[in-house]
Motif scaffolding. Structure first.
Motif, PDB file in Angstrom:
ATOM      1  N   GLU A   1     -22.398   3.245  16.296  1.00 54.91           N
ATOM      2  CA  GLU A   1     -21.708   1.981  16.552  1.00 54.91           C
ATOM      3  C   GLU A   1     -22.662   0.801  16.483  1.00 54.91           C
ATOM      4  N   GLY A   2     -22.091  -0.383  16.330  1.00 56.41           N
ATOM      5  CA  GLY A   2     -22.845  -1.606  16.494  1.00 56.41           C
ATOM      6  C   GLY A   2     -22.908  -1.982  17.965  1.00 56.41           C
ATOM      7  N   LYS A   3     -23.420  -3.185  18.246  1.00 56.94           N
ATOM      8  CA  LYS A   3     -23.553  -3.638  19.627  1.00 56.94           C
ATOM      9  C   LYS A   3     -22.217  -3.999  20.253  1.00 56.94           C
ATOM     10  N   ILE A   4     -21.248  -4.359  19.412  1.00 59.71           N
ATOM     11  CA  ILE A   4     -19.966  -4.863  19.898  1.00 59.71           C
ATOM     12  C   ILE A   4     -18.838  -3.972  19.401  1.00 59.71           C
ATOM     13  N   ILE A   5     -17.902  -3.642  20.279  1.00 55.09           N
ATOM     14  CA  ILE A   5     -16.682  -2.937  19.906  1.00 55.09           C
ATOM     15  C   ILE A   5     -15.521  -3.838  20.295  1.00 55.09           C
ATOM     16  N   GLY A   6     -14.919  -4.483  19.304  1.00 53.91           N
ATOM     17  CA  GLY A   6     -13.876  -5.463  19.613  1.00 53.91           C
ATOM     18  C   GLY A   6     -14.482  -6.624  20.363  1.00 53.91           C
ATOM     19  N   SER A   7     -14.102  -6.773  21.644  1.00 57.10           N
ATOM     20  CA  SER A   7     -14.604  -7.890  22.452  1.00 57.10           C
ATOM     21  C   SER A   7     -15.561  -7.447  23.546  1.00 57.10           C
ATOM     22  N   VAL A   8     -15.948  -6.170  23.569  1.00 59.26           N
ATOM     23  CA  VAL A   8     -16.869  -5.698  24.610  1.00 59.26           C
ATOM     24  C   VAL A   8     -18.201  -5.284  24.004  1.00 59.26           C
ATOM     25  N   GLY A   9     -19.223  -5.372  24.815  1.00 55.10           N
ATOM     26  CA  GLY A   9     -20.555  -5.001  24.358  1.00 55.10           C
ATOM     27  C   GLY A   9     -20.930  -3.613  24.829  1.00 55.10           C
ATOM     28  N   VAL A  10     -21.486  -2.816  23.933  1.00 52.02           N
ATOM     29  CA  VAL A  10     -22.009  -1.502  24.312  1.00 52.02           C
ATOM     30  C   VAL A  10     -23.175  -1.733  25.266  1.00 52.02           C
ATOM     31  N   PRO A  11     -23.254  -1.003  26.387  1.00 52.19           N
ATOM     32  CA  PRO A  11     -24.363  -1.209  27.332  1.00 52.19           C
ATOM     33  C   PRO A  11     -25.719  -1.162  26.638  1.00 52.19           C
ATOM     34  N   LEU A  12     -26.572  -2.102  26.993  1.00 58.84           N
ATOM     35  CA  LEU A  12     -27.863  -2.272  26.308  1.00 58.84           C
ATOM     36  C   LEU A  12     -28.718  -0.997  26.295  1.00 58.84           C
ATOM     37  N   PRO A  13     -28.786  -0.230  27.395  1.00 55.92           N
ATOM     38  CA  PRO A  13     -29.597   0.996  27.331  1.00 55.92           C
ATOM     39  C   PRO A  13     -29.112   1.979  26.268  1.00 55.92           C
TER      40      PRO A  13
END
Length: 364
Positions: free
Chosen positions: A215-227
């Motif tokens: 995945e990328g950093k963003i899924i729709g309007s939420v951010g994948v947790p940085l860790p």
């Protein structure tokens, strides 16, 4: 004998223990837990008034105002709702924000109604901290990613694997411009809560090596947790190389057949078709700049014609025209470029069944 107030967060969350959330509705909407139900001690305006009183006159005056606002029939109605929840969920717990005054007042009023019901020590805040720490911890565990062009069934495979973590499922969004569902996407907090609980359940089942979709950093309007994002940057990748016709069938089912059915089920035939049309058109509109306006206009016309034919006759073949062009001219070149920057991390390539078997054997 009543159960003690709960501090065993892991078992509580793994078991989907019923939770009664005493916070105001505005707090609940921002973030809660999947097994919780909002039965607030105070509604939003009541909480606001008590909070203002606390700041201006102190705790004693605020408590007095709270008892004044929630009294008589109002109190009786709320206690009756709590009592019904407790009787329906005798193994549950209640919580407020910090496990403080609201939890103790609710517990006391329930005792007066004949029910001794425990609360979560530390409340919502302590549970939330535990889940964030869970994500941080799981990010340090071995992980492998599933990659591949759009339509390769990566999300399906993640859910078929015993050690798969479905980031898109936790977000309630498929991650692409056409990725939304009929139901609303989860808030950032709820996404993280659902994700962490999924991780806890996998760990309880003995999982120590996790598999995610690339995945990328963003899924729709939420951010994948940085860790998780940081760990993904170094993780090996297994690439699914399914042929175009197989991928098209998956996209047709996901973006067209299922979405049309879900919109019409939710909103009725006429409004459902209107919303389904808007969903497809908005998906195309959101990538118009990257498509180029000339190509966007061409694809939009093909898409709109396919929708008309589908609605009048049920024929789906027109959708292959815009979906295939979208894959060949947009998604595939974009993913090929992205993958070129990760080439040294590719551990395996193959068609769907081969990749799934390799992951099961090498990443368990």
């Amino acid at each position: 004998m009543s159960r003690p107030n709960c501090q065993d967060f892991r078992q509580l969350l793994i078991n989907d223990t019923p939770l009664m959330d005493m916070r105001a509705p505005v707090e609940f909407v921002q973030g809660a837990y999947p097994s919780s139900r909002n039965l607030p001690l105070m509604l939003d305006e009541e909480r606001k008034a008590v909070g203002t009183c606390y700041k201006e006159q102190g705790q004693e005056a605020a408590i007095a105002l709270g008892h004044e606002l929630i009294n008589g029939e109002v109190k009786a109605e709320r206690v009756a709702q709590w009592k019904a929840f407790c009787e329906a969920n005798p193994n549950g717990y209640l919580y407020c924000f910090r496990g403080g005054l609201r939890s103790r007042i609710t517990q006391q009023w329930l005792k007066e109604a004949g029910i001794d019901y425990p609360f979560i020590e530390g409340g919502y805040k302590a549970l939330r901290r535990f889940l964030i720490e869970t994500i941080d911890d799981v990010a340090t565990k071995p992980m492998t990613l599933i990659g591949g062009n759009t339509g390769c069934g990566k999300t399906i495979m993640v859910n078929e694997l015993a050690n798969g973590i479905d980031l898109e499922g936790a977000a309630n969004h498929r991650g692409s411009s056409f990725g939304r569902y009929v139901s609303a996407q989860r808030t950032q907090i709820n996404f993280e809560n659902v994700l962490a609980i999924s991780m806890l359940k996998k760990q309880a089942a003995g999982v120590s090596h996790f598999v995610y979709e690339d995945e990328g950093k963003i899924i729709g309007s939420v951010g994948v947790p940085l860790p998780i994002v940081q760990a993904m940057k170094a993780a090996p990748i297994a690439i699914v190389d399914d042929p175009l016709d197989v991928r098209l069938e998956r996209l047709l089912d996901d973006y067209v057949v299922k979405m049309q059915r879900d919109f019409c089920t939710e909103f009725g035939e006429q409004e459902g078709w209107e919303r389904f049309t808007q969903y497809l058109e908005h998906g195309m509109f959101s990538i118009r700049k990257r498509l180029g306006y000339q190509r966007y206009e061409k694809l939009l016309l093909v898409q709109q014609q396919a929708i008309k034919v589908m609605q009048s006759s049920g024929e789906l073949s027109g959708h292959y025209d815009w979906l295939s062009l979208l894959l060949e001219q947009y998604y595939d070149p974009m993913y090929t470029y992205q993958l070129s920057k990760k080439a040294e991390r590719i551990a395996y390539r193959g068609e769907y069944a081969d990749v799934k078997a390799w992951l099961a054997e090498n990443c368990a």
